[in-house]
Enzyme design. Structure first.
Site, PDB file in Angstrom:
ATOM      1  CD  GLN A   1      -3.037  -0.944   2.249  1.00  0.00           C
ATOM      2  OE1 GLN A   1      -3.046  -1.695   3.197  1.00  0.00           O
ATOM      3  NE2 GLN A   1      -3.928   0.025   2.106  1.00  0.00           N
ATOM      4  CG  HIS A   2       0.645   3.457   2.458  1.00  0.00           C
ATOM      5  ND1 HIS A   2      -0.599   3.946   2.787  1.00  0.00           N
ATOM      6  CD2 HIS A   2       0.956   2.551   3.413  1.00  0.00           C
ATOM      7  CE1 HIS A   2      -1.023   3.364   3.891  1.00  0.00           C
ATOM      8  NE2 HIS A   2      -0.104   2.517   4.295  1.00  0.00           N
TER       9      HIS A   2
ATOM     10  CG  ASP B   1      -0.040  -5.129   1.844  1.00  0.00           C
ATOM     11  OD1 ASP B   1      -0.855  -4.332   2.372  1.00  0.00           O
ATOM     12  OD2 ASP B   1       1.196  -5.014   1.998  1.00  0.00           O
TER      13      ASP B   1
END
Length: 464
Positions: free
Chosen positions: A71-72, A227
């Site tokens: 992520q991110h 995830d």
């Protein structure tokens, strides 16, 4: 027998599973490594994906594909769909100052918690956009679209070069800092705030069983997921389930029906991959704590487990605070680990090993309690990750956490969750297919509240 494929593009590698769409049975699998570092050109992810697909026997015979990923990460594209600069990953901390700035500019952490459920930290995409605007304005000006790793890979699988075709899902969007998982809306004013007035294209946010289009060979594309949400889907987690993942970091998440608003910033208001919420707490210190203590004792993991299990609950009064690399939950970036309660009578290898296991699990219990403090019911613990392979961890966990602990069989749950989503999109049903991942091993133990009490007392010394 229709086949589906699930992809896990993690920080370290790309995994591919090809599964039976009806049963979830894994038929083929492969992986390929990603480069090290906290920034990477997205093409390296694509190359690893192609290698993993080839090693898994290809996906020409699959009917649907979904991507789960780290992520991110900030992926910037120009108006023609070309990568503007290397992607900044979640573990790139150069935007820490930007996080503090953004928090103040909106009126403090409570304002962010109320708007998005996420208080800015260096990992969050919005803070990386602010860093880019301030430090590389020429790249910021060239950015016509911003997306996340799984968005970009799904888009590449579709064969499109049009940034208007970018798609994402609620779970990954909820980690950007400019999407509210509670209202399911992109907060365009927060995007502009982060990017100094710029408003790039962001992916359309799809529902959990909506298709993101088709792959080049004709397979349906799922919306994909972050995830942690993909792992929860792969595990079959439902409301009341709390997932404790002991990997490089410790991650505690719980499937919930209400969104958290934690002004302390410990509980992130993420979405799951089924239309619900996935409040999540992440620590900096996970399974490497056990590895470091085992190395200090000069024993392998089997002997480490034997030592820990040979010591009494509470390690004869010894307490380890596992903040070996600082900590983010609680927010103590400059903290260090500490061993408390050491005497000439309890200073044994067995007690040190036991204290390491109990300290790590007490840190996870703190995270579970923090999620519970947001009104989330926790009825069952699911223990996964590399640390779950430790017999000492499995046996001691229910005593420290105060609940039975379910340990599913080891597999690639992010990729499995992505495959399950692909099967869901393919089947068009109202809920995900009922895949059986096997009966978990269930561990029970008498609760040891004195362990937590001593840990909490020692932790307060760290907070001073």
């Amino acid at each position: 027998m229709p086949l589906v494929a699930g992809i896990d593009s993690s920080t370290q590698s790309c995994k591919v599973l090809v599964c039976d769409a009806d049963s979830g049975e894994i038929l083929r699998s492969a992986s390929a490594p990603h480069p090290d570092g906290t920034e990477v050109h997205p093409n390296r992810w694509w190359e690893a994906l192609e290698q993993a697909i080839s090693a898994a026997g290809g996906i020409a015979d699959v009917a649907a594909v979904s991507v789960g990923a780290q992520q991110h990460g900030m992926v910037c594209l120009d108006s023609r769909g070309r990568v503007v600069r290397d992607a900044l990953l979640w573990n790139d901390t150069r935007s820490a100052h930007a996080a503090a700035e953004l928090t103040d500019e909106l009126g403090g952490p409570q304002a962010w918690a109320r708007r998005t459920g996420v208080v800015p930290v260096a990992a969050v995409t919005a803070t990386k956009l602010r860093w880019l605007a301030d430090h590389e304005p020429h790249h910021a000006d060239a950015t016509a679209a911003v997306c996340l790793p799984h968005d970009w890979l799904t888009w590449r699988l579709s064969g499109s070069s049009d940034i208007a075709d970018l798609r994402t899902d609620r779970s990954d969007a909820s980690g950007t800092g400019y999407f509210s998982a509670e209202s399911n809306t992109v907060q365009t004013d927060l995007l502009e705030l982060a990017f100094r007035g710029r408003r790039p294209v962001v992916p359309q946010v799809l529902g959990p069983r909506e298709s993101a289009g088709t792959a080049a060979h004709g397979a349906l594309l799922g919306a994909g997921a972050g995830d942690n949400a993909a792992a929860a889907l792969g595990l079959g987690a439902v409301p009341g389930d709390c997932i404790v993942s002991l990997g490089t970091s410790g991650v505690v998440s719980a499937v919930a029906t209400t969104a958290p608003h934690d002004a302390d910033g410990l509980v992130a208001g993420f979405a799951d991959a089924t239309g619900r919420q996935l409040p999540l707490v992440c620590t900096l210190n996970g399974a490497p704590v056990l590895a470091a203590v085992a190395a200090m004792l000069r024993v392998d993991f089997t002997e480490f487990d034997r030592l820990a299990l040979s010591a009494p609950p509470g390690a004869d009064g010894m307490v380890l605070i596992p903040y070996f690399d600082g900590e983010r939950s609680p927010n103590l970036p400059d903290a260090s680990g500490a061993l408390h309660g050491v005497t000439s009578r309890n200073m044994t290898s067995a007690n040190i090993a036991r204290a390491a296991v109990e300290g790590l699990l007490s840190s996870m219990a703190f995270c579970v309690d923090t999620i519970g403090g947001q009104g989330v019911d926790v009825e069952r613990i699911m223990l996964v990750g590399g640390g779950a392979r430790s017999e000492a961890v499995r046996q001691i966990a229910p005593a420290v956490l105060g609940l039975d602990v379910h340990v599913p069989r080891p597999t690639e749950y992010v990729a499995l969750g992505a495959a399950r989503q692909a099967a869901w999109v393919l089947g068009g049903q109202s809920s995900p297919p009922s895949w059986t991942v096997g009966s978990p091993a269930v561990y029970t133990a008498d609760s040891t509240p004195h362990v937590r009490e001593r840990y909490d007392s020692a932790q307060k010394l760290t907070l001073r």
